[in-house]
Motif scaffolding. Structure first.
Motif, PDB file in Angstrom:
ATOM      1  N   GLU A 119       0.842  -1.209   0.000  1.00 19.49           N
ATOM      2  CA  GLU A 119       0.000   0.000   0.000  1.00 19.49           C
ATOM      3  C   GLU A 119       0.882   1.267   0.000  1.00 19.49           C
ATOM      4  O   GLU A 119       0.570   2.252  -0.670  1.00 19.49           O
ATOM      5  CB  GLU A 119      -0.919  -0.047   1.231  1.00 19.49           C
ATOM      6  N   ARG A 123       0.745   4.275  -2.724  1.00 18.42           N
ATOM      7  CA  ARG A 123       0.506   5.660  -2.305  1.00 18.42           C
ATOM      8  C   ARG A 123       1.603   6.598  -2.809  1.00 18.42           C
ATOM      9  O   ARG A 123       1.329   7.703  -3.265  1.00 18.42           O
ATOM     10  CB  ARG A 123       0.470   5.758  -0.776  1.00 18.42           C
ATOM     11  N   ARG A 127       1.608   9.740  -5.667  1.00 15.57           N
ATOM     12  CA  ARG A 127       1.477  11.029  -4.965  1.00 15.57           C
ATOM     13  C   ARG A 127       1.869  12.211  -5.864  1.00 15.57           C
ATOM     14  O   ARG A 127       2.862  12.168  -6.575  1.00 15.57           O
ATOM     15  CB  ARG A 127       2.385  11.047  -3.732  1.00 15.57           C
ATOM     16  N   HIS A 138      -3.393  12.336  -5.042  1.00 13.45           N
ATOM     17  CA  HIS A 138      -2.952  11.031  -5.512  1.00 13.45           C
ATOM     18  C   HIS A 138      -3.639  10.759  -6.842  1.00 13.45           C
ATOM     19  O   HIS A 138      -4.844  11.005  -6.970  1.00 13.45           O
ATOM     20  CB  HIS A 138      -3.300   9.938  -4.485  1.00 13.45           C
ATOM     21  N   GLU A 140      -4.799   8.274  -8.306  1.00 18.19           N
ATOM     22  CA  GLU A 140      -6.003   7.440  -8.340  1.00 18.19           C
ATOM     23  C   GLU A 140      -6.952   7.702  -7.175  1.00 18.19           C
ATOM     24  O   GLU A 140      -8.158   7.825  -7.361  1.00 18.19           O
ATOM     25  CB  GLU A 140      -5.614   5.957  -8.324  1.00 18.19           C
ATOM     26  N   THR A 141      -6.404   7.774  -5.963  1.00 21.68           N
ATOM     27  CA  THR A 141      -7.299   7.832  -4.803  1.00 21.68           C
ATOM     28  C   THR A 141      -7.733   9.250  -4.427  1.00 21.68           C
ATOM     29  O   THR A 141      -8.735   9.428  -3.743  1.00 21.68           O
ATOM     30  CB  THR A 141      -6.643   7.178  -3.577  1.00 21.68           C
ATOM     31  N   ARG A 142      -6.971  10.254  -4.837  1.00 17.04           N
ATOM     32  CA  ARG A 142      -7.307  11.639  -4.470  1.00 17.04           C
ATOM     33  C   ARG A 142      -6.930  12.566  -5.607  1.00 17.04           C
ATOM     34  O   ARG A 142      -6.100  13.480  -5.439  1.00 17.04           O
ATOM     35  CB  ARG A 142      -6.495  12.005  -3.225  1.00 17.04           C
ATOM     36  N   ARG A 198      -4.784   1.881   7.992  1.00 21.88           N
ATOM     37  CA  ARG A 198      -5.716   1.636   6.874  1.00 21.88           C
ATOM     38  C   ARG A 198      -7.003   2.417   7.079  1.00 21.88           C
ATOM     39  O   ARG A 198      -7.367   2.724   8.204  1.00 21.88           O
ATOM     40  CB  ARG A 198      -6.030   0.146   6.762  1.00 21.88           C
ATOM     41  N   THR A 200      -9.814   5.555   5.246  1.00 20.13           N
ATOM     42  CA  THR A 200      -9.697   6.828   4.526  1.00 20.13           C
ATOM     43  C   THR A 200      -8.934   7.824   5.397  1.00 20.13           C
ATOM     44  O   THR A 200      -8.795   7.621   6.615  1.00 20.13           O
ATOM     45  CB  THR A 200     -11.097   7.411   4.225  1.00 20.13           C
TER      46      THR A 200
END
Ligand code: AP5
Length: 213
Positions: A119, A123, A127, A138, A140-142, A198, A200
């Motif tokens: 993970e 990340r 970034r 990020h 993909e995630t942000r 882990r 959000t």
């Protein structure tokens, strides 16, 4: 409130430190940010630090210790501070302890973020950071609303030079050998609080707040 955020590269120390700094109105002190600024300015400190950072190695203890000694004596730290990325070695932790003792101060809690190494790599490789305000995104995630542009101030986003896979693996190795022993160091002193990193960003933030309130 005086906090230390401990955890491997990508664990979310910087993300949580910024949120805590805002909530509690105390400064985030990130040795990584201070050093990156010095590298960008090409100052004497930056020239000393650049090669170490590029290789995923720690800068020498004396450099990091001196930075923090100066910083925590500044007026804006009078009500507390959040150390993000310091200490990273036993020597740094001992010197920090000595400095705080001289100042008749103590650390309230050491928050240790544990995150799975796979993970961490996801990340860090995704970034993106704002070159102006330091906000983090990020791929993909942000993701930012517009690719490559900061949602907060409109400046360009960049990828840190040490966020490539080879250097990330080196940084994780250095974390295991140099920084991991700090867990035991602070556990023995009774102020280590470990969090499963882990969930959000907001979920983790709630957990951190619960630990320090
Ligand atoms: P430094 O800048 O401190 O880097 P680091 O410790 O490697 O930590 P990072 O900033 O990479 O990760 P982070 O834990 O802050 O995670 P973040 O919140 O950004 O140090 C860089 C270099 O400087 C070192 O290698 C060394 O050379 C030198 N240095 C610094 N301090 C030193 C010292 N004391 N002594 C010697 N040398 C020193 O999050 C990462 C990504 O994950 C972001 O994209 C974020 O959006 C995302 N994310 C965060 N939380 C979550 C979540 N809960 N779920 C999903 N994604 C998340």
């Amino acid at each position: 409130m005086r906090l230390i955020l401990l955890g491997p590269p990508g664990a979310g120390k910087g993300t949580q430190a910024k949120m805590l700094a805002e909530k509690f109105s105390i400064p985030q002190i990130s040795t990584g940010d201070i050093l990156r600024k010095a590298v960008n300015l090409d100052s004497e400190l930056g020239r000393q630090a650049k090669a170490y950072m590029g290789d995923g190695q720690l800068v020498p203890d004396e450099i990091a210790i001196e930075l923090i000694r100066e910083k925590i004596k500044e007026e804006d730290c009078a009500q507390g501070f959040i150390l993000d990325g310091f200490p990273r070695t036993i020597v740094q932790a001992e010197k920090l302890g000595e400095t705080l003792k001289e100042m008749k101060l103590e650390i309230d809690a050491v928050i240790d973020f544990e995150v799975d190494p796979h993970e961490l790599i996801v990340r860090l490789t995704g970034r993106r950071s704002c070159s102006n305000c330091g906000a983090m995104f990020h791929d993909e995630t942000r993701p930012p609303a517009t690719a490559g542009v900061c949602d907060h101030c409109g400046h360009e986003l960049y990828q840190r030079p040490d966020d490539n896979k080879e250097t990330i693996l080196k940084r994780l190795e250095v974390y295991d050998s140099e920084t991991m022993p700090l867990k035991e160091f602070y556990r023995k002193r009774g102020n280590l609080k470990t969090l499963e990193g882990r969930g959000t960003v907001d979920e983790i933030f709630s957990q951190v707040c619960a630990l320090v309130s």
